[in-house]
Motif scaffolding. Structure first.
Motif, PDB file in Angstrom:
ATOM      1  N   ARG A 284       0.850  -1.168   0.000  1.00 16.44           N
ATOM      2  CA  ARG A 284       0.000   0.000   0.000  1.00 16.44           C
ATOM      3  C   ARG A 284       0.889   1.221   0.000  1.00 16.44           C
ATOM      4  O   ARG A 284       1.577   1.489   0.974  1.00 16.44           O
ATOM      5  CB  ARG A 284      -0.876   0.011   1.260  1.00 16.44           C
ATOM      6  CG  ARG A 284      -2.324   0.018   0.933  1.00 16.44           C
ATOM      7  CD  ARG A 284      -3.308  -0.004   2.066  1.00 16.44           C
ATOM      8  NE  ARG A 284      -2.919  -0.393   3.375  1.00 16.44           N
ATOM      9  CZ  ARG A 284      -2.801   0.468   4.366  1.00 16.44           C
ATOM     10  NH1 ARG A 284      -2.964   1.747   4.175  1.00 16.44           N
ATOM     11  NH2 ARG A 284      -2.488   0.050   5.568  1.00 16.44           N
ATOM     12  N   ALA A 285       0.923   1.927  -1.134  1.00 13.01           N
ATOM     13  CA  ALA A 285       1.834   3.058  -1.248  1.00 13.01           C
ATOM     14  C   ALA A 285       1.548   4.092  -0.171  1.00 13.01           C
ATOM     15  O   ALA A 285       0.400   4.436   0.091  1.00 13.01           O
ATOM     16  CB  ALA A 285       1.708   3.707  -2.620  1.00 13.01           C
ATOM     17  N   ALA A 286       2.609   4.562   0.455  1.00 16.24           N
ATOM     18  CA  ALA A 286       2.445   5.610   1.460  1.00 16.24           C
ATOM     19  C   ALA A 286       1.984   6.888   0.777  1.00 16.24           C
ATOM     20  O   ALA A 286       2.405   7.214  -0.328  1.00 16.24           O
ATOM     21  CB  ALA A 286       3.761   5.848   2.184  1.00 16.24           C
ATOM     22  N   GLY A 287       1.059   7.623   1.425  1.00 17.53           N
ATOM     23  CA  GLY A 287       0.636   8.886   0.856  1.00 17.53           C
ATOM     24  C   GLY A 287       1.787   9.862   0.754  1.00 17.53           C
ATOM     25  O   GLY A 287       1.825  10.688  -0.128  1.00 17.53           O
ATOM     26  N   SER A 288       2.720   9.759   1.641  1.00 21.12           N
ATOM     27  CA  SER A 288       3.855  10.669   1.647  1.00 21.12           C
ATOM     28  C   SER A 288       4.919  10.103   2.567  1.00 21.12           C
ATOM     29  O   SER A 288       4.606   9.419   3.543  1.00 21.12           O
ATOM     30  CB  SER A 288       3.421  12.050   2.149  1.00 21.12           C
ATOM     31  OG  SER A 288       4.545  12.870   2.412  1.00 21.12           O
ATOM     32  N   PRO A 289       6.192  10.389   2.274  1.00 26.36           N
ATOM     33  CA  PRO A 289       7.232   9.983   3.212  1.00 26.36           C
ATOM     34  C   PRO A 289       7.381  10.924   4.389  1.00 26.36           C
ATOM     35  O   PRO A 289       8.205  10.702   5.261  1.00 26.36           O
ATOM     36  CB  PRO A 289       8.493  10.016   2.335  1.00 26.36           C
ATOM     37  CG  PRO A 289       8.215  11.072   1.316  1.00 26.36           C
ATOM     38  CD  PRO A 289       6.729  10.989   1.044  1.00 26.36           C
ATOM     39  N   VAL A 290       6.573  12.001   4.440  1.00 29.79           N
ATOM     40  CA  VAL A 290       6.705  13.025   5.477  1.00 29.79           C
ATOM     41  C   VAL A 290       5.475  12.973   6.380  1.00 29.79           C
ATOM     42  O   VAL A 290       4.344  12.839   5.916  1.00 29.79           O
ATOM     43  CB  VAL A 290       6.849  14.427   4.853  1.00 29.79           C
ATOM     44  CG1 VAL A 290       7.069  15.481   5.942  1.00 29.79           C
ATOM     45  CG2 VAL A 290       7.996  14.442   3.854  1.00 29.79           C
ATOM     46  N   THR A 291       5.711  13.109   7.685  1.00 28.17           N
ATOM     47  CA  THR A 291       4.636  12.987   8.664  1.00 28.17           C
ATOM     48  C   THR A 291       4.571  14.228   9.549  1.00 28.17           C
ATOM     49  O   THR A 291       5.596  14.732  10.007  1.00 28.17           O
ATOM     50  CB  THR A 291       4.857  11.744   9.552  1.00 28.17           C
ATOM     51  OG1 THR A 291       4.934  10.598   8.724  1.00 28.17           O
ATOM     52  CG2 THR A 291       3.725  11.570  10.537  1.00 28.17           C
ATOM     53  N   LEU A 292       3.345  14.699   9.783  1.00 29.26           N
ATOM     54  CA  LEU A 292       3.077  15.786  10.729  1.00 29.26           C
ATOM     55  C   LEU A 292       2.685  15.167  12.061  1.00 29.26           C
ATOM     56  O   LEU A 292       1.858  14.251  12.114  1.00 29.26           O
ATOM     57  CB  LEU A 292       1.943  16.669  10.193  1.00 29.26           C
ATOM     58  CG  LEU A 292       1.343  17.698  11.164  1.00 29.26           C
ATOM     59  CD1 LEU A 292       2.341  18.806  11.453  1.00 29.26           C
ATOM     60  CD2 LEU A 292       0.040  18.263  10.593  1.00 29.26           C
ATOM     61  N   ARG A 293       3.273  15.693  13.139  1.00 28.62           N
ATOM     62  CA  ARG A 293       2.993  15.112  14.452  1.00 28.62           C
ATOM     63  C   ARG A 293       3.149  16.183  15.523  1.00 28.62           C
ATOM     64  O   ARG A 293       3.787  17.222  15.310  1.00 28.62           O
ATOM     65  CB  ARG A 293       3.964  13.965  14.734  1.00 28.62           C
ATOM     66  CG  ARG A 293       5.423  14.416  14.698  1.00 28.62           C
ATOM     67  CD  ARG A 293       6.376  13.269  14.759  1.00 28.62           C
ATOM     68  NE  ARG A 293       7.759  13.741  14.790  1.00 28.62           N
ATOM     69  CZ  ARG A 293       8.797  12.970  14.991  1.00 28.62           C
ATOM     70  NH1 ARG A 293       8.635  11.683  15.179  1.00 28.62           N
ATOM     71  NH2 ARG A 293      10.018  13.463  15.009  1.00 28.62           N
ATOM     72  N   ARG A 294       2.563  15.909  16.669  1.00 23.35           N
ATOM     73  CA  ARG A 294       2.695  16.787  17.837  1.00 23.35           C
ATOM     74  C   ARG A 294       3.756  16.186  18.738  1.00 23.35           C
ATOM     75  O   ARG A 294       3.625  15.027  19.176  1.00 23.35           O
ATOM     76  CB  ARG A 294       1.369  16.868  18.577  1.00 23.35           C
ATOM     77  CG  ARG A 294       1.367  17.810  19.769  1.00 23.35           C
ATOM     78  CD  ARG A 294       1.235  19.245  19.333  1.00 23.35           C
ATOM     79  NE  ARG A 294       1.013  20.144  20.461  1.00 23.35           N
ATOM     80  CZ  ARG A 294       0.918  21.461  20.343  1.00 23.35           C
ATOM     81  NH1 ARG A 294       0.997  22.018  19.139  1.00 23.35           N
ATOM     82  NH2 ARG A 294       0.721  22.223  21.393  1.00 23.35           N
ATOM     83  N   LEU A 295       4.812  16.920  19.022  1.00 23.24           N
ATOM     84  CA  LEU A 295       5.903  16.395  19.827  1.00 23.24           C
ATOM     85  C   LEU A 295       6.407  17.485  20.756  1.00 23.24           C
ATOM     86  O   LEU A 295       6.769  18.576  20.306  1.00 23.24           O
ATOM     87  CB  LEU A 295       7.041  15.905  18.922  1.00 23.24           C
ATOM     88  CG  LEU A 295       8.155  15.108  19.585  1.00 23.24           C
ATOM     89  CD1 LEU A 295       7.614  13.821  20.186  1.00 23.24           C
ATOM     90  CD2 LEU A 295       9.252  14.772  18.573  1.00 23.24           C
ATOM     91  N   ARG A 296       6.406  17.186  22.031  1.00 24.94           N
ATOM     92  CA  ARG A 296       6.897  18.111  23.062  1.00 24.94           C
ATOM     93  C   ARG A 296       6.254  19.492  22.961  1.00 24.94           C
ATOM     94  O   ARG A 296       6.917  20.516  23.020  1.00 24.94           O
ATOM     95  CB  ARG A 296       8.424  18.217  23.007  1.00 24.94           C
ATOM     96  CG  ARG A 296       9.122  16.867  23.189  1.00 24.94           C
ATOM     97  CD  ARG A 296      10.631  17.047  23.306  1.00 24.94           C
ATOM     98  NE  ARG A 296      11.274  15.751  23.325  1.00 24.94           N
ATOM     99  CZ  ARG A 296      11.781  15.140  22.251  1.00 24.94           C
ATOM    100  NH1 ARG A 296      11.733  15.737  21.086  1.00 24.94           N
ATOM    101  NH2 ARG A 296      12.330  13.957  22.342  1.00 24.94           N
TER     102      ARG A 296
END
Length: 667
Positions: A284-296
């Motif tokens: 299943r192809a990833a939508g993107s190699p970049v991820t948005l996340r909440r960190l610290r």
């Protein structure tokens, strides 16, 4: 499909190896998860804990339990315990540039001559399984230090906010390398893991980088490995249908929030095998190699300067959007760090508990710079007229959005363009190295200066399209441009003739031929070859050295996976010198074939630019009604800075450029 699992968890190490507290809990939790989520009788699980997890038992588990898996099956190897390192035996030195082998410390390791299980041996064991076609995943929740110059081993690491210290899963390296005779037979000849044949890709989910520690944390029901705990929580949230890449994204967030010095690693990060569900299934192809996340306490994406994220401008920031969002759910990059970037949501509130796949939707398009040079000391009137024309060349009579005048060496960088005054009343537009780009133009009146300013804007817009690229695209390299010599002018491409190979300069070079009626231009076929497993929307722009952009070769269509589409409907394309350039020995001309590739359709009208001195199409400026993709927006923004699409769907996109240089031989 059957899942074969080998779960190894060791707490009760014998001295001098320090005991651990959460490894058995890890593998018990993994076994429980598999039995809960898979049909009864489907998972074939072998658990080896404490004294049962000897080196020989682990090897036997690979060869006689996991080795039962066939091409339709999946394999999971999960290790929770001490990781270590060892000096490399001289016979294997060529296989290990660090001079240290990574190891798994088994229950009987380092007693009675029994060595650890070495990474090269693990590669042999995994290779035996993947060679039969089984989808294989290894999870290693242990430390992987790769340098003997690190500080002495600490049994604990400080925890955030004054919490109890975190126990690490690493044991010191032995002083001497293991005797080669103690390792697997496949390594004894010094041939290395490749002696067992080519190793098919497998997925490795590692608790940390090779120079970091993996830690244990207190949890309900007893201590656990932080990485195992985080990974299992992601599986419970997303299910076993989630891909290794998706699971790893969430697990990494949890681990980094708890232990900042531990960063989990997915390998191979760029291979499609990481986009299969954890226990197997279709890629299943990833939508993107970049991820948005909440960190610290702040939002960030896991891409930074080392991945090619540009810094952006205060009024023109780099933007990303949630993959597939419609309307765009965008974030703006506020600070680019080495390996990640800090971002701010634009008009929406992300869920702090979610991770979002994001794609690049806005790249900085700074105005080009032009140095107005008064070489002779008599050109101040000309440069003054041009500066004034640029100051009112923009919408509503404001400054040009495409070009700004700059002083010599301003900002410590070369200008994009230079204007020289070779004689009074004449302007010469040159590249930054002084090479003329267009014929000299009269510039003695405000009207003539306005035309020169228009030419400067035209060149800047052309260059902006030529330079447009996405450094973070998962589609990079998915579609290639091929230039193929035509057998005859009236022949169609049969798909069998090989493509020309670019030269050392990256360009394809073509040559005129002498004929009975004079020079004959070279004729070629142009193909767009989709090497990916996905249908992609493609268009081919021709950027000429007369600063024209047109999509007439392939104006936009879907290209099937594994298919080669023909530009110009498969007909021959004459690659000739531009009109007005004499065909004489030594003459050259260059076309840049700019390929645009996207997951969603886009309109190439936004990229059309006439020859120098010709205006762009009026419809380009206002925008086509069918705006759908990011490339629609970027094309219009590149040529018409004040135009904005009403809406766009955030899809993945990429570009590539192939220069084609035509020569007239005999100079």
């Amino acid at each position: 499909m059957t899942l074969y699992a080998l779960l190894v968890g060791i707490d009760a190490y014998q001295a001098p190896v320090r005991p651990l507290r959460g490894c058995r809990n890890d593998v018990d939790a993994v076994a429980g998860m598999l039995r809960t989520h898979l049909p009864e009788g489907e998972p074939a699980i072998r658990s080896l804990t404490d004294a049962r997890a000897t080196r020989a038992a682990v090897i036997d588990g690979f060869r006689h339990h996991l080795g039962r898996a066939g091409a339709a099956d999946s394999v999971l190897f999960w290790f929770s315990g001490h990781g270590s390192q060892a000096p490399v035996p001289p016979e294997l030195a060529r296989l290990e540039p660090t001079a240290l082998l990574q190891t798994l410390v088994c229950a009987d390791s380092r007693r009675d001559g029994v060595p650890d299980l070495y990474d090269k041996e693990l590669a042999v064991l995994i290779g035996e399984i993947t060679a039969r076609g089984a989808h294989t995943v290894a999870v290693l929740d242990c430390c992987h230090a790769d340098s003997g110059t690190r500080a002495p081993l600490a049994a604990h690491l400080p925890a955030p906010d004054g919490q109890p210290p975190l126990r690490v899963r690493r044991h010191p390296a032995p002083a001497a390398p293991p005797p080669l005779a103690a390792l697997l037979a496949e390594l004894r000849t010094g041939a290395g893991p490749e002696a067992a044949g080519p190793v098919a890709p497998h997925v490795l989910l590692a608790a940390c980088h090779s120079d970091q520690y993996a830690v244990e944390v207190p949890a309900p029901g007893g201590h656990r490995g932080l990485f195992s705990l985080a990974l299992l929580e992601e599986i419970e949230t997303l299910g076993l249908a989630a891909t290794s890449r998706e699971l790893m994204t969430g697990a990494r967030c949890r681990v980094e929030d708890t232990a900042g010095a531990q960063v989990p690693v997915l390998s191979p990060a760029a291979d499609a095998v990481a986009d299969r569900p954890l226990i197997g299934g279709r890629v299943r192809a990833a939508g993107s190699p970049v991820t948005l996340r909440r960190l610290r306490g702040r939002w960030e994406i896991d891409a930074g300067a080392c991945h090619g994220v540009p810094p952006g401008e205060e009024d023109d920031p780099v933007r990303f959007a949630v993959h597939g969002s419609d309307p765009l759910a965008e974030v703006a990059v506020t600070r680019v760090l080495t390996d990640r970037s800090i971002v701010e949501p634009l008009g929406w509130t992300p869920d702090p508990g979610r991770r979002y796949a994001v794609v690049l939707t806005g790249v900085p398009l700074p105005a080009g710079t032009v140095e107005l040079a008064d070489d002779s000391g008599t050109g101040a009137a000309v440069t003054g007229l041009i500066a004034a024309a640029l100051d009112r060349a923009g919408p509503g009579g404001g400054p040009s959005p495409h070009v700004r005048a700059t002083g010599a060496g301003e900002g410590g960088r070369l200008p994009d363009l230079r204007v020289h005054v070779p004689r009074p009343g004449i302007a010469r537009i040159c590249a930054s190295d002084g090479a003329p780009l267009v014929p000299d133009a009269p510039c003695a009146t405000p009207g003539e200066a306005a035309r020169v300013a228009g030419d400067l804007e035209h060149v800047a817009r052309w260059r902006r399209v030529k330079d447009l690229h996405n450094p973070l695209s998962s589609l990079a390299g998915a579609v290639a441009v091929e230039v193929v010599p035509a057998a005859r002018a009236d022949a169609y491409d049969d798909g069998n003739r090989p493509a020309l190979r670019p030269g050392a300069d990256g360009a394809v070079h073509l040559y005129y031929r002498g004929g009975p009626d004079g020079w004959e231009e070279p004729e070629v076929h142009i193909r767009l070859r989709n090497t990916s497993p996905h249908r992609l929307y493609c268009a081919l722009l021709d950027l000429t050295d007369r600063f024209r952009i047109h999509p007439q070769l392939f104006s936009g269509d879907w290209v099937a996976p594994g298919h080669a589409a023909s530009a110009a409907w498969g007909g021959a394309v004459a690659m000739c010198l531009p009109p007005g350039r004499p065909v004489v020995p030594g003459a050259t001309g260059t076309d840049w074939l700019k390929l645009l590739v996207a997951e969603t359709p886009f309109d190439t009208a936004g990229f059309v630019l006439g020859r120098l001195g010709e205006p762009g199409q009026a419809a380009d400026r206002t925008g086509a009604a069918g705006y759908q993709g990011v490339l629609d927006r970027l094309g219009t923004a590149a040529l018409h800075r004040d135009a904005r699409p009403a809406r766009a769907v955030a899809g993945e996109w990429t570009t590539t450029v192939l220069p084609v240089v035509v020569h007239v031989p005999g100079a």
